[in-house]
Design a protein around this motif. Structure first.
Motif, PDB file in Angstrom:
ATOM      1  N   PRO A 187       0.806  -1.233   0.000  1.00 54.65           N
ATOM      2  CA  PRO A 187       0.000   0.000   0.000  1.00 54.65           C
ATOM      3  C   PRO A 187       0.832   1.272   0.000  1.00 54.65           C
ATOM      4  CG  PRO A 187      -0.169  -1.140   2.125  1.00 54.65           C
ATOM      5  CD  PRO A 187       0.550  -2.065   1.182  1.00 54.65           C
ATOM      6  N   ARG A 188       2.063   1.208   0.589  1.00 48.75           N
ATOM      7  CA  ARG A 188       2.900   2.419   0.622  1.00 48.75           C
ATOM      8  C   ARG A 188       3.410   2.763  -0.763  1.00 48.75           C
ATOM      9  NH1 ARG A 188       6.125  -0.456   5.280  1.00 48.75           N
ATOM     10  NH2 ARG A 188       5.588  -2.061   3.776  1.00 48.75           N
ATOM     11  N   ALA A 189       3.707   1.742  -1.560  1.00 49.46           N
ATOM     12  CA  ALA A 189       4.203   1.998  -2.914  1.00 49.46           C
ATOM     13  C   ALA A 189       3.041   2.259  -3.873  1.00 49.46           C
ATOM     14  CB  ALA A 189       5.011   0.798  -3.397  1.00 49.46           C
ATOM     15  N   LEU A 190       1.924   1.583  -3.646  1.00 42.98           N
ATOM     16  CA  LEU A 190       0.763   1.735  -4.540  1.00 42.98           C
ATOM     17  C   LEU A 190       0.156   3.124  -4.379  1.00 42.98           C
ATOM     18  CD1 LEU A 190      -0.842   0.005  -6.541  1.00 42.98           C
ATOM     19  CD2 LEU A 190      -2.359  -0.641  -4.651  1.00 42.98           C
ATOM     20  N   ASP A 191       0.090   3.604  -3.143  1.00 40.44           N
ATOM     21  CA  ASP A 191      -0.414   4.942  -2.821  1.00 40.44           C
ATOM     22  C   ASP A 191      -1.762   5.223  -3.501  1.00 40.44           C
ATOM     23  OD1 ASP A 191      -0.553   7.470  -1.753  1.00 40.44           O
ATOM     24  OD2 ASP A 191       1.048   8.316  -2.994  1.00 40.44           O
ATOM     25  N   PRO A 192      -2.747   4.331  -3.321  1.00 41.79           N
ATOM     26  CA  PRO A 192      -4.018   4.548  -4.015  1.00 41.79           C
ATOM     27  C   PRO A 192      -4.811   5.709  -3.428  1.00 41.79           C
ATOM     28  CG  PRO A 192      -4.213   2.690  -2.507  1.00 41.79           C
ATOM     29  CD  PRO A 192      -2.776   3.152  -2.441  1.00 41.79           C
ATOM     30  N   VAL A 193      -5.662   6.300  -4.253  1.00 46.20           N
ATOM     31  CA  VAL A 193      -6.591   7.319  -3.762  1.00 46.20           C
ATOM     32  C   VAL A 193      -7.971   6.693  -3.609  1.00 46.20           C
ATOM     33  CG1 VAL A 193      -5.410   9.342  -4.656  1.00 46.20           C
ATOM     34  CG2 VAL A 193      -7.097   8.160  -6.088  1.00 46.20           C
ATOM     35  N   ALA A 194      -8.809   7.364  -2.848  1.00 46.33           N
ATOM     36  CA  ALA A 194     -10.188   6.910  -2.672  1.00 46.33           C
ATOM     37  C   ALA A 194     -11.090   8.133  -2.670  1.00 46.33           C
ATOM     38  CB  ALA A 194     -10.314   6.141  -1.363  1.00 46.33           C
ATOM     39  N   ARG A 195     -12.348   7.899  -2.988  1.00 49.69           N
ATOM     40  CA  ARG A 195     -13.325   8.995  -3.096  1.00 49.69           C
ATOM     41  C   ARG A 195     -14.220   9.004  -1.875  1.00 49.69           C
ATOM     42  NH1 ARG A 195     -16.526  11.317  -7.644  1.00 49.69           N
ATOM     43  NH2 ARG A 195     -16.441  13.504  -7.062  1.00 49.69           N
ATOM     44  N   LEU A 196     -14.539  10.203  -1.406  1.00 50.28           N
ATOM     45  CA  LEU A 196     -15.507  10.354  -0.318  1.00 50.28           C
ATOM     46  C   LEU A 196     -16.659  11.193  -0.858  1.00 50.28           C
ATOM     47  CD1 LEU A 196     -12.345  10.571   0.970  1.00 50.28           C
ATOM     48  CD2 LEU A 196     -13.674  10.313   3.037  1.00 50.28           C
ATOM     49  N   GLY A 197     -17.392  11.886   0.005  1.00 42.52           N
ATOM     50  CA  GLY A 197     -18.493  12.719  -0.483  1.00 42.52           C
ATOM     51  C   GLY A 197     -17.976  14.014  -1.089  1.00 42.52           C
ATOM     52  N   GLY A 198     -18.842  14.713  -1.825  1.00 45.73           N
ATOM     53  CA  GLY A 198     -18.477  16.007  -2.426  1.00 45.73           C
ATOM     54  C   GLY A 198     -17.215  15.880  -3.253  1.00 45.73           C
ATOM     55  N   ASP A 199     -16.293  16.835  -3.055  1.00 43.46           N
ATOM     56  CA  ASP A 199     -15.039  16.811  -3.826  1.00 43.46           C
ATOM     57  C   ASP A 199     -13.906  16.163  -3.037  1.00 43.46           C
ATOM     58  OD1 ASP A 199     -16.220  18.052  -5.950  1.00 43.46           O
ATOM     59  OD2 ASP A 199     -15.574  20.080  -5.383  1.00 43.46           O
ATOM     60  N   TRP A 200     -14.237  15.477  -1.928  1.00 38.47           N
ATOM     61  CA  TRP A 200     -13.192  14.924  -1.065  1.00 38.47           C
ATOM     62  C   TRP A 200     -12.601  13.631  -1.608  1.00 38.47           C
ATOM     63  CZ3 TRP A 200     -11.177  17.834   2.572  1.00 38.47           C
ATOM     64  CH2 TRP A 200     -11.954  18.829   3.169  1.00 38.47           C
TER      65      TRP A 200
END
Ligand SMILES: Cc1cc2nc3c(=O)[nH]c(=O)nc-3n(C[C@H](O)[C@H](O)[C@H](O)COP(=O)(O)O)c2cc1C
Length: 311
Positions: A187-200
């Motif tokens: 996970p440290r190398a992959l560094d994925p993003v995730a979506r929350l509500g609104g523009d977060w």
């Protein structure tokens, strides 16, 4: 049980029936978060390429290996997205993982370009031919899953209705630089993003922490911990959970040792300890320090030092 999560919160009751779909969507997306993001490439029958992100997405099975994402009908007019239209024509997709380094380009790829516009070009991403499916893959993504679509399950016909695109992974490309020594994405190398509500959005690397899996042999449980500790002001549910995950209360000799060590450190203390006394607070602080260091067995032995009821 005393716990730093308040049990006297005031809850607002919420019934989605009869609410505006946009409101329902907002509440669901803000509460069910963070969600991983799939960057999905598809083609239509003419071979025109489309690329769009979807956060209604996850893995649901390992045998067969199945991913599901959901291009929903647009809330404003019930129209379908190009990704869904393409999948109905050519039931193949490539699902790409989105690292932080790509988040702005991926956001750009979500813009509503007219049919036939290739979002690879618009987002400045590089298309590579896939091995087993027609849609190209995104060279910049460190994990690319080539998939056959097993089924499309519409959840309704109104605006906001999801369409589950159930995909079987038939081939994958995993960048060496994101794999650990066992060939598994780190996970440290992959560094994925995730979506929350609104523009977060959230970013995994930097916010990572580990919680050991529950004891395979079943932890003794919070209810097996001494009552004084469960009721101690300042105790957290997380600490109770960590100690309750240990197999069993310490044996009598360990408790005696811990008690003697504690008494030697606090010769002025009044023993036996009583819940609510300053000495009991000192004991609690020591348990906290040991737990923070990861010395859980020692913390547990101290927790079982006899403490009488509050005087
Ligand atoms: C990070 C992110 C996640 C998204 N997740 C979804 C989703 O799960 N479902 C959906 O219908 N739209 C989602 N969208 C919006 C679509 O990407 C957007 O509607 C896009 O224009 C669809 O493209 P298409 O019509 O080319 O398929 C998301 C957008 C972003 C930026």
């Amino acid at each position: 049980m005393s716990n730093q999560v308040p049990l006297n919160r005031i809850f607002r009751e919420w019934d989605p029936r009869g609410q505006a779909t946009a409101t329902v969507q907002q509440i669901l997306q803000s509460a069910v978060a963070p969600r991983p993001v799939a960057l999905v490439s598809t083609v239509n029958a003419q071979g025109e390429v489309n690329l769009s992100p979807f956060s209604f997405f996850n893995v649901f099975s390992a045998d067969p290996p199945v991913l599901i994402f959901s291009p929903a009908r647009r809330v404003r007019d019930g129209s379908t997205k190009h990704t869904l239209d393409n999948v109905m024509e050519v039931p193949e997709v490539v699902v790409q993982v989105v690292p932080y380094a790509l988040v702005e380009q991926v956001s750009l790829a979500s813009a509503e370009y007219p049919s036939g516009v290739n979002e690879f070009t618009k987002a400045g991403l590089t298309a590579l031919p896939s091995k087993r499916v027609q849609p190209p893959r995104v060279a910049e993504s460190p994990v690319q899953f080539e998939c056959k679509v097993l089924e499309v399950k519409p959840l309704g016909q109104n605006g906001g209705a999801g369409n589950l695109v159930i995909c079987e992974v038939i081939y994958a490309h995993l960048a060496e630089d994101v794999l650990d020594a066992n060939g598994v994405p780190d996970p440290r190398a992959l560094d994925p993003v995730a979506r929350l509500g609104g523009d977060w959005y959230s970013r995994a690397a930097g916010a990572l922490f580990e919680v050991p899996k529950p004891n395979r042999h079943c932890g003794m449980g919070v209810d097996a911990l001494p009552a004084w500790l469960q009721q101690q002001p300042g105790i957290t549910g997380n600490l109770l959970g960590r100690l309750g995950n240990l197999s069993a209360p310490p044996d009598a000799s360990k408790i005696l040792e811990a008690q003697e060590r504690f008494r030697a450190l606090h010769p002025q203390g009044s023993f036996p300890l009583r819940a609510g006394d300053p000495g009991c607070y000192v004991l609690f602080q020591q348990i906290l320090q040991l737990a923070e260091k990861g010395a859980l067995d020692e913390a547990l032995a101290l927790a079982f030092v006899p403490v009488g009821d509050a005087s």
